[in-house]
Write a protein that holds these residues in place. Sequence first.
Motif, PDB file in Angstrom:
ATOM      1  N   ALA A 175     -10.295  -0.520  -9.463  1.00 37.11           N
ATOM      2  CA  ALA A 175      -9.861   0.564  -8.577  1.00 37.11           C
ATOM      3  C   ALA A 175     -10.203   1.900  -9.219  1.00 37.11           C
ATOM      4  CB  ALA A 175      -8.354   0.456  -8.331  1.00 37.11           C
ATOM      5  N   PRO A 176     -10.219   2.964  -8.430  1.00 32.99           N
ATOM      6  CA  PRO A 176     -10.463   4.291  -9.014  1.00 32.99           C
ATOM      7  C   PRO A 176      -9.439   4.606 -10.103  1.00 32.99           C
ATOM      8  CG  PRO A 176     -10.554   4.371  -6.603  1.00 32.99           C
ATOM      9  CD  PRO A 176     -10.048   3.008  -6.961  1.00 32.99           C
ATOM     10  N   SER A 177      -9.872   5.262 -11.147  1.00 34.32           N
ATOM     11  CA  SER A 177      -8.984   5.568 -12.274  1.00 34.32           C
ATOM     12  C   SER A 177      -7.720   6.272 -11.789  1.00 34.32           C
ATOM     13  CB  SER A 177      -9.705   6.469 -13.290  1.00 34.32           C
ATOM     14  OG  SER A 177     -10.707   5.747 -13.950  1.00 34.32           O
ATOM     15  N   GLY A 178      -6.572   5.744 -12.245  1.00 30.59           N
ATOM     16  CA  GLY A 178      -5.291   6.348 -11.922  1.00 30.59           C
ATOM     17  C   GLY A 178      -4.679   5.910 -10.621  1.00 30.59           C
ATOM     18  N   TYR A 179      -5.461   5.270  -9.750  1.00 29.36           N
ATOM     19  CA  TYR A 179      -4.945   4.941  -8.420  1.00 29.36           C
ATOM     20  C   TYR A 179      -3.820   3.913  -8.474  1.00 29.36           C
ATOM     21  CZ  TYR A 179      -4.737   3.622  -3.515  1.00 29.36           C
ATOM     22  OH  TYR A 179      -4.293   3.366  -2.234  1.00 29.36           O
ATOM     23  N   LEU A 180      -3.969   2.894  -9.326  1.00 28.27           N
ATOM     24  CA  LEU A 180      -2.943   1.853  -9.425  1.00 28.27           C
ATOM     25  C   LEU A 180      -2.046   2.044 -10.636  1.00 28.27           C
ATOM     26  CD1 LEU A 180      -4.972  -1.331  -8.393  1.00 28.27           C
ATOM     27  CD2 LEU A 180      -3.451   0.051  -6.988  1.00 28.27           C
ATOM     28  N   SER A 181      -2.291   3.075 -11.427  1.00 25.93           N
ATOM     29  CA  SER A 181      -1.470   3.305 -12.612  1.00 25.93           C
ATOM     30  C   SER A 181      -0.189   4.053 -12.272  1.00 25.93           C
ATOM     31  CB  SER A 181      -2.262   4.107 -13.650  1.00 25.93           C
ATOM     32  OG  SER A 181      -3.418   3.399 -14.043  1.00 25.93           O
ATOM     33  N   SER A 182      -0.193   4.794 -11.167  1.00 27.86           N
ATOM     34  CA  SER A 182       0.996   5.545 -10.780  1.00 27.86           C
ATOM     35  C   SER A 182       2.027   4.611 -10.169  1.00 27.86           C
ATOM     36  CB  SER A 182       0.618   6.640  -9.772  1.00 27.86           C
ATOM     37  OG  SER A 182      -0.014   6.061  -8.651  1.00 27.86           O
ATOM     38  N   THR A 183       3.237   5.095 -10.036  1.00 31.15           N
ATOM     39  CA  THR A 183       4.311   4.277  -9.481  1.00 31.15           C
ATOM     40  C   THR A 183       4.040   3.990  -8.008  1.00 31.15           C
ATOM     41  OG1 THR A 183       5.565   6.267  -8.945  1.00 31.15           O
ATOM     42  CG2 THR A 183       6.019   5.199 -11.076  1.00 31.15           C
ATOM     43  N   GLY A 184       4.624   2.911  -7.524  1.00 35.70           N
ATOM     44  CA  GLY A 184       4.437   2.542  -6.128  1.00 35.70           C
ATOM     45  C   GLY A 184       4.081   1.078  -6.010  1.00 35.70           C
ATOM     46  N   ASP A 185       4.208   0.564  -4.816  1.00 34.20           N
ATOM     47  CA  ASP A 185       3.938  -0.839  -4.554  1.00 34.20           C
ATOM     48  C   ASP A 185       2.430  -1.088  -4.540  1.00 34.20           C
ATOM     49  OD1 ASP A 185       4.766  -3.562  -3.605  1.00 34.20           O
ATOM     50  OD2 ASP A 185       3.592  -2.918  -1.866  1.00 34.20           O
ATOM     51  N   MET A 186       1.952  -2.000  -5.414  1.00 37.66           N
ATOM     52  CA  MET A 186       0.519  -2.252  -5.514  1.00 37.66           C
ATOM     53  C   MET A 186      -0.033  -2.801  -4.205  1.00 37.66           C
ATOM     54  SD  MET A 186      -1.732  -4.729  -8.053  1.00 37.66           S
ATOM     55  CE  MET A 186      -1.642  -3.708  -9.502  1.00 37.66           C
ATOM     56  N   SER A 187       0.685  -3.730  -3.585  1.00 39.83           N
ATOM     57  CA  SER A 187       0.189  -4.316  -2.336  1.00 39.83           C
ATOM     58  C   SER A 187      -0.023  -3.250  -1.270  1.00 39.83           C
ATOM     59  CB  SER A 187       1.168  -5.385  -1.834  1.00 39.83           C
ATOM     60  OG  SER A 187       1.242  -6.450  -2.758  1.00 39.83           O
ATOM     61  N   GLN A 188       0.905  -2.293  -1.194  1.00 42.03           N
ATOM     62  CA  GLN A 188       0.765  -1.225  -0.213  1.00 42.03           C
ATOM     63  C   GLN A 188      -0.419  -0.338  -0.541  1.00 42.03           C
ATOM     64  OE1 GLN A 188       2.489  -0.762   2.756  1.00 42.03           O
ATOM     65  NE2 GLN A 188       0.750   0.653   2.992  1.00 42.03           N
ATOM     66  N   LYS A 189      -0.608  -0.033  -1.825  1.00 40.41           N
ATOM     67  CA  LYS A 189      -1.734   0.807  -2.227  1.00 40.41           C
ATOM     68  C   LYS A 189      -3.067   0.137  -1.888  1.00 40.41           C
ATOM     69  CE  LYS A 189       0.301   3.596  -5.926  1.00 40.41           C
ATOM     70  NZ  LYS A 189      -0.301   4.872  -5.524  1.00 40.41           N
ATOM     71  N   LEU A 190      -3.105  -1.208  -2.008  1.00 41.03           N
ATOM     72  CA  LEU A 190      -4.334  -1.923  -1.686  1.00 41.03           C
ATOM     73  C   LEU A 190      -4.586  -1.949  -0.184  1.00 41.03           C
ATOM     74  CD1 LEU A 190      -4.196  -4.929  -4.193  1.00 41.03           C
ATOM     75  CD2 LEU A 190      -5.403  -2.744  -4.419  1.00 41.03           C
ATOM     76  N   GLN A 191      -3.545  -1.750   0.613  1.00 40.65           N
ATOM     77  CA  GLN A 191      -3.719  -1.634   2.057  1.00 40.65           C
ATOM     78  C   GLN A 191      -4.140  -0.213   2.447  1.00 40.65           C
ATOM     79  OE1 GLN A 191      -3.597  -4.080   4.265  1.00 40.65           O
ATOM     80  NE2 GLN A 191      -2.905  -5.690   2.865  1.00 40.65           N
ATOM     81  N   ASP A 192      -3.699   0.764   1.651  1.00 47.82           N
ATOM     82  CA  ASP A 192      -3.973   2.166   1.984  1.00 47.82           C
ATOM     83  C   ASP A 192      -5.421   2.567   1.718  1.00 47.82           C
ATOM     84  OD1 ASP A 192      -1.345   2.428   2.708  1.00 47.82           O
ATOM     85  OD2 ASP A 192      -0.711   3.381   0.830  1.00 47.82           O
ATOM     86  N   LEU A 193      -6.075   1.878   0.756  1.00 47.77           N
ATOM     87  CA  LEU A 193      -7.463   2.200   0.400  1.00 47.77           C
ATOM     88  C   LEU A 193      -8.343   1.016   0.790  1.00 47.77           C
ATOM     89  CD1 LEU A 193      -8.811   4.656  -1.048  1.00 47.77           C
ATOM     90  CD2 LEU A 193      -8.796   3.281  -3.137  1.00 47.77           C
TER      91      LEU A 193
END
Length: 323
Positions: A175-193
């Motif tokens: 993933a882009p640097s920092g995108y999954l390192s911040s707080t938040g639900d990983m599954s949701q982040k993978l749906q957002d991008l």
Amino acid sequence: MLNKGVTLRGLEVFEALAEYGSVARASEITGLSQPAVSQQIRNLQTALGTDLIDHSKRPMQLTAAGRAYLARAREVLSQLRMAESELTVMDLNHLTQLSMGIIDDFDNDLTPRLVTKLAESMTRCRFRLVTAPSHEIINAIHAGDLHMAITAVAPETVDSMTEYPLARDPFILVAPSGYLSSTGDMSQKLQDLPMLRYGQEQLIGRQIEAALNRVHFSVPHRFEIGSNPSLMAMVSRGIGWAITTPLGYLRAARFHDQVEAHPLPFPQFSRQISLLASGDWADTVPRDVAHTMRGLIQAHMVTPAIERFPWLDGAFTILEADT
């Protein structure tokens, strides 16, 4: 000088025991009896004057000193294995022709090293090398256009071929640097991008899609990229995330500052890299090439990857011929 009792065999036994957490498994890997494995560890700990293994836990775990020493021991063993690989001389002088295909994942580093070693050994041979994606390499060897191939394989790939396993290449998330390192639900982040997929004509693309279906992980199908460098470039620019392998990640070194690698958020799966030889080839040549290639992959791919991402330990690994 090394302390008396610190031996190469002792370091190899310690590495195997640390990896598998079992005397029985270390015994299988090293070819020593279980009492001999235990004795090697005792000798090493006595020589160092400290405990490396916490025997009170199952599976066995390393002490703090053991973890620190393992990192150094692996460096030593890696350098020795690299030296051994570079000194290996294949007896290929009898060959008059050889057509070989190599998966393009190795283009940057390993293919030039292997070809150099082959050229040094083939003084009277007409040699042809093809580098391409796995599906093209597989089609070429099945069509009889290649004598040997180093490629990712699927169960149906090895029909009528002799297979020499080389490495297990697990799938990872990039993933882009920092995108999954911040707080938040990983599954949701993978749906957002958006997910960036490999082309479905490629073996790797089909393997990833089949695995996603097995774990019922569904994301919109928007991007399909036929080139690993292009896919990694798009990840680096924040366009999306992707599933690749350590070999795919290592190949894209120029994007490493902008791309982060992570374990998959669902059950791990992997692909296998093997050397395939057509049926009319004698065993000695492909076996020697496979042995050399395992050494190169270990030294230049597996060891650096695990040093950077310790969570790959045990997943990204060399496979021996009987695996």
